[in-house]
Design a protein around this motif. Structure first.
Motif: not given
Length: 65
Positions: A26-31, A33-51
């Protein structure tokens, strides 16, 4: 409980990737950026828990920011 947490992280990662693809289409630059951040956060959370979750090099780089 750990299996449930693992599954929830995986499902959220799948959804975030779908949402990121839609934002890009959709060319939604804000979206994007937000979803890239969401993915990064989920990956960090998983790593913190050994997943270990499958991720791309691009997602890994985003996770380091």
């Amino acid at each position: 409980m750990t299996a449930l947490f693992d599954q929830e992280l995986r499902e959220q990662l799948i959804q975030a990737r779908k949402d990121l693809a839609a934002a890009r289409a959709e060319g939604d630059a804000d979206g994007v950026q937000a979803y890239e951040g969401r993915i990064a956060g989920l990956l960090r959370l998983a790593a913190q828990h050994g997943i270990s979750l499958p991720h791309s090099t691009e997602e890994e780089e985003q996770n380091l920011r």
